[in-house]
Scaffold this motif. Structure first.
Motif, PDB file in Angstrom:
ATOM      1  N   ALA A   1     -13.137 -31.386 -17.637  1.00 14.68           N
ATOM      2  CA  ALA A   1     -13.709 -32.538 -16.935  1.00 14.68           C
ATOM      3  C   ALA A   1     -15.217 -32.552 -17.119  1.00 14.68           C
ATOM      4  CB  ALA A   1     -13.351 -32.466 -15.454  1.00 14.68           C
ATOM      5  N   PHE A   2     -15.758 -33.758 -17.166  1.00 13.76           N
ATOM      6  CA  PHE A   2     -17.208 -33.919 -17.263  1.00 13.76           C
ATOM      7  C   PHE A   2     -17.761 -34.362 -15.919  1.00 13.76           C
ATOM      8  CE2 PHE A   2     -15.676 -34.995 -21.596  1.00 13.76           C
ATOM      9  CZ  PHE A   2     -16.263 -33.935 -22.255  1.00 13.76           C
ATOM     10  N   VAL A   3     -18.918 -33.810 -15.584  1.00 15.38           N
ATOM     11  CA  VAL A   3     -19.577 -34.196 -14.344  1.00 15.38           C
ATOM     12  C   VAL A   3     -21.065 -34.344 -14.646  1.00 15.38           C
ATOM     13  CG1 VAL A   3     -19.948 -31.815 -13.516  1.00 15.38           C
ATOM     14  CG2 VAL A   3     -19.667 -33.628 -11.856  1.00 15.38           C
ATOM     15  N   GLY A   4     -21.728 -35.213 -13.912  1.00 13.33           N
ATOM     16  CA  GLY A   4     -23.169 -35.389 -14.147  1.00 13.33           C
ATOM     17  C   GLY A   4     -23.667 -36.576 -13.352  1.00 13.33           C
ATOM     18  N   MET A   5     -24.969 -36.696 -13.244  1.00 11.23           N
ATOM     19  CA  MET A   5     -25.560 -37.792 -12.491  1.00 11.23           C
ATOM     20  C   MET A   5     -25.274 -39.121 -13.215  1.00 11.23           C
ATOM     21  SD  MET A   5     -26.631 -36.166 -10.004  1.00 11.23           S
ATOM     22  CE  MET A   5     -27.514 -37.423  -9.088  1.00 11.23           C
ATOM     23  N   PRO A   6     -25.453 -40.262 -12.530  1.00  8.90           N
ATOM     24  CA  PRO A   6     -25.191 -41.554 -13.164  1.00  8.90           C
ATOM     25  C   PRO A   6     -25.923 -41.691 -14.502  1.00  8.90           C
ATOM     26  CG  PRO A   6     -25.647 -41.858 -10.834  1.00  8.90           C
ATOM     27  CD  PRO A   6     -25.871 -40.407 -11.123  1.00  8.90           C
ATOM     28  N   ALA A   7     -25.214 -42.214 -15.480  1.00  9.39           N
ATOM     29  CA  ALA A   7     -25.754 -42.474 -16.826  1.00  9.39           C
ATOM     30  C   ALA A   7     -26.200 -41.217 -17.571  1.00  9.39           C
ATOM     31  CB  ALA A   7     -26.894 -43.498 -16.777  1.00  9.39           C
ATOM     32  N   SER A   8     -25.629 -40.071 -17.203  1.00  8.32           N
ATOM     33  CA  SER A   8     -25.993 -38.837 -17.920  1.00  8.32           C
ATOM     34  C   SER A   8     -25.273 -38.763 -19.270  1.00  8.32           C
ATOM     35  CB  SER A   8     -25.667 -37.605 -17.069  1.00  8.32           C
ATOM     36  OG  SER A   8     -24.328 -37.650 -16.638  1.00  8.32           O
ATOM     37  N   GLY A   9     -24.124 -39.485 -19.384  1.00  4.06           N
ATOM     38  CA  GLY A   9     -23.410 -39.486 -20.667  1.00  4.06           C
ATOM     39  C   GLY A   9     -21.946 -39.074 -20.570  1.00  4.06           C
ATOM     40  N   LYS A  10     -21.371 -39.133 -19.367  1.00  2.00           N
ATOM     41  CA  LYS A  10     -19.982 -38.694 -19.175  1.00  2.00           C
ATOM     42  C   LYS A  10     -18.988 -39.568 -19.959  1.00  2.00           C
ATOM     43  CE  LYS A  10     -20.504 -39.295 -14.773  1.00  2.00           C
ATOM     44  NZ  LYS A  10     -21.928 -39.631 -14.608  1.00  2.00           N
ATOM     45  N   SER A  11     -19.164 -40.894 -19.863  1.00  2.00           N
ATOM     46  CA  SER A  11     -18.221 -41.780 -20.579  1.00  2.00           C
ATOM     47  C   SER A  11     -18.353 -41.587 -22.075  1.00  2.00           C
ATOM     48  CB  SER A  11     -18.489 -43.249 -20.261  1.00  2.00           C
ATOM     49  OG  SER A  11     -18.522 -43.433 -18.897  1.00  2.00           O
ATOM     50  N   GLU A  12     -19.591 -41.393 -22.515  1.00  2.00           N
ATOM     51  CA  GLU A  12     -19.846 -41.164 -23.943  1.00  2.00           C
ATOM     52  C   GLU A  12     -19.105 -39.891 -24.383  1.00  2.00           C
ATOM     53  OE1 GLU A  12     -20.846 -42.957 -26.925  1.00  2.00           O
ATOM     54  OE2 GLU A  12     -22.100 -43.759 -25.323  1.00  2.00           O
ATOM     55  N   ALA A  13     -19.178 -38.843 -23.567  1.00  2.52           N
ATOM     56  CA  ALA A  13     -18.501 -37.580 -23.889  1.00  2.52           C
ATOM     57  C   ALA A  13     -16.987 -37.784 -23.928  1.00  2.52           C
ATOM     58  CB  ALA A  13     -18.874 -36.512 -22.862  1.00  2.52           C
ATOM     59  N   ALA A  14     -16.464 -38.578 -22.984  1.00  4.70           N
ATOM     60  CA  ALA A  14     -15.015 -38.839 -22.951  1.00  4.70           C
ATOM     61  C   ALA A  14     -14.603 -39.628 -24.191  1.00  4.70           C
ATOM     62  CB  ALA A  14     -14.646 -39.598 -21.680  1.00  4.70           C
ATOM     63  N   ARG A  15     -15.470 -40.548 -24.619  1.00  7.67           N
ATOM     64  CA  ARG A  15     -15.174 -41.340 -25.819  1.00  7.67           C
ATOM     65  C   ARG A  15     -15.104 -40.430 -27.051  1.00  7.67           C
ATOM     66  NH1 ARG A  15     -17.446 -45.945 -24.343  1.00  7.67           N
ATOM     67  NH2 ARG A  15     -19.542 -45.134 -24.466  1.00  7.67           N
ATOM     68  N   ILE A  16     -16.021 -39.462 -27.107  1.00  5.02           N
ATOM     69  CA  ILE A  16     -16.049 -38.519 -28.238  1.00  5.02           C
ATOM     70  C   ILE A  16     -14.748 -37.695 -28.233  1.00  5.02           C
ATOM     71  CG2 ILE A  16     -17.261 -36.494 -29.199  1.00  5.02           C
ATOM     72  CD1 ILE A  16     -19.874 -37.788 -27.859  1.00  5.02           C
ATOM     73  N   ALA A  17     -14.321 -37.276 -27.026  1.00  6.72           N
ATOM     74  CA  ALA A  17     -13.071 -36.508 -26.907  1.00  6.72           C
ATOM     75  C   ALA A  17     -11.895 -37.344 -27.415  1.00  6.72           C
ATOM     76  CB  ALA A  17     -12.849 -36.102 -25.448  1.00  6.72           C
ATOM     77  N   ALA A  18     -11.864 -38.617 -27.024  1.00  7.07           N
ATOM     78  CA  ALA A  18     -10.769 -39.500 -27.451  1.00  7.07           C
ATOM     79  C   ALA A  18     -10.765 -39.645 -28.975  1.00  7.07           C
ATOM     80  CB  ALA A  18     -10.898 -40.860 -26.774  1.00  7.07           C
ATOM     81  N   GLU A  19     -11.980 -39.744 -29.547  1.00  3.88           N
ATOM     82  CA  GLU A  19     -12.083 -39.842 -31.016  1.00  3.88           C
ATOM     83  C   GLU A  19     -11.547 -38.583 -31.698  1.00  3.88           C
ATOM     84  OE1 GLU A  19     -16.085 -42.591 -31.180  1.00  3.88           O
ATOM     85  OE2 GLU A  19     -16.144 -40.652 -32.194  1.00  3.88           O
ATOM     86  N   MET A  20     -11.638 -37.466 -30.977  1.00  4.27           N
ATOM     87  CA  MET A  20     -11.116 -36.206 -31.532  1.00  4.27           C
ATOM     88  C   MET A  20      -9.598 -36.112 -31.353  1.00  4.27           C
ATOM     89  SD  MET A  20     -14.012 -33.625 -30.028  1.00  4.27           S
ATOM     90  CE  MET A  20     -13.399 -32.074 -30.692  1.00  4.27           C
ATOM     91  N   GLY A  21      -9.017 -37.127 -30.724  1.00  2.00           N
ATOM     92  CA  GLY A  21      -7.568 -37.143 -30.530  1.00  2.00           C
ATOM     93  C   GLY A  21      -7.114 -36.474 -29.239  1.00  2.00           C
TER      94      GLY A  21
END
Ligand code: ATP
Length: 186
Positions: free
Chosen positions: A5-25
């Protein structure tokens, strides 16, 4: 089974990290979807205000870990050895996942200074985003009040997101590939 799981303050990049994970399958479970599902079940329109209202109500009636509890069956049903969960907001949710999955649960905090986050928020242009750094500071305070600070402190790994998106992507892939059992950075 590993749950990341990713955690962080607003706009730290959590959705971006989740998108990268999805791209990795890697399958990604979005905690906000659990709330949106509940909004629809109640026959409400899935807009920002109803989503916020239902999230608050769920936590009040069922406990601060209500959304995490509802995610557990989804995680188990996903049929994958590695899953990413996006949207951890507080320590109660972290404790819930640790109770359920023990060391299989890995929490990654993402850090970026407020000035950097504010400049990214301005470019993101999301309807609920702040148009002043004070506004973002208030949102930070609200999140901290819900236990976000304790969740960040409880993380196993920190990734700094203070440089380019390319650097961040490389760092996220490097961390996640350790759990995939193969190195995707090569
Ligand atoms: N290293 C970076 N360089 C440039 N832009 C970035 C970088 N990291 C993230 N961004 C952008 O900054 C914005 C905020 O990132 P993102 O939406 O992933 O944050 P978040 O932590 O999910 O936010 P929130 O908690 O508010 O939902 C997005 O538009 C994203 O594309």
């Amino acid at each position: 089974m590993k749950i990341i799981a990713f955690v962080g303050m607003p706009a730290s990049g959590k959705s971006e990290a989740a998108r990268i994970a999805a791209e990795m399958g890697i399958p990604v479970i979005i905690m906000g979807d659990v709330i949106r599902k509940e909004v629809l079940r109640r026959g409400l329109e899935p807009n920002d205000s109803n989503t916020g209202m239902v999230a608050t109500q769920l936590r009040k009636c069922e406990g601060m870990d209500a959304v995490a509890v509802r995610c557990i069956s989804q995680i188990k049903d996903a049929g994958s050895d590695l899953i990413v969960v996006d949207g951890v907001r507080g320590i109660a949710e972290v404790e819930c996942f640790r109770r359920e999955f023990g060391e299989g649960f890995v929490l990654i905090s993402i850090y970026a200074p407020i000035e950097v986050r504010f400049s990214r928020v301005q470019k993101r242009g999301r309807s609920d985003d702040m148009n002043s750094i004070e506004g973002l500071r208030n949102r930070d305070e609200r999140e901290l009040g819900w236990g976000m600070g304790k969740a960040i402190e409880a993380s196993n790994i920190e990734i700094e997101n203070n440089s380019t998106l390319e650097t961040f992507k490389k760092d996220v892939i490097e961390v996640l590939s350790n759990y995939l059992g193969k190195n995707l950075t090569e």
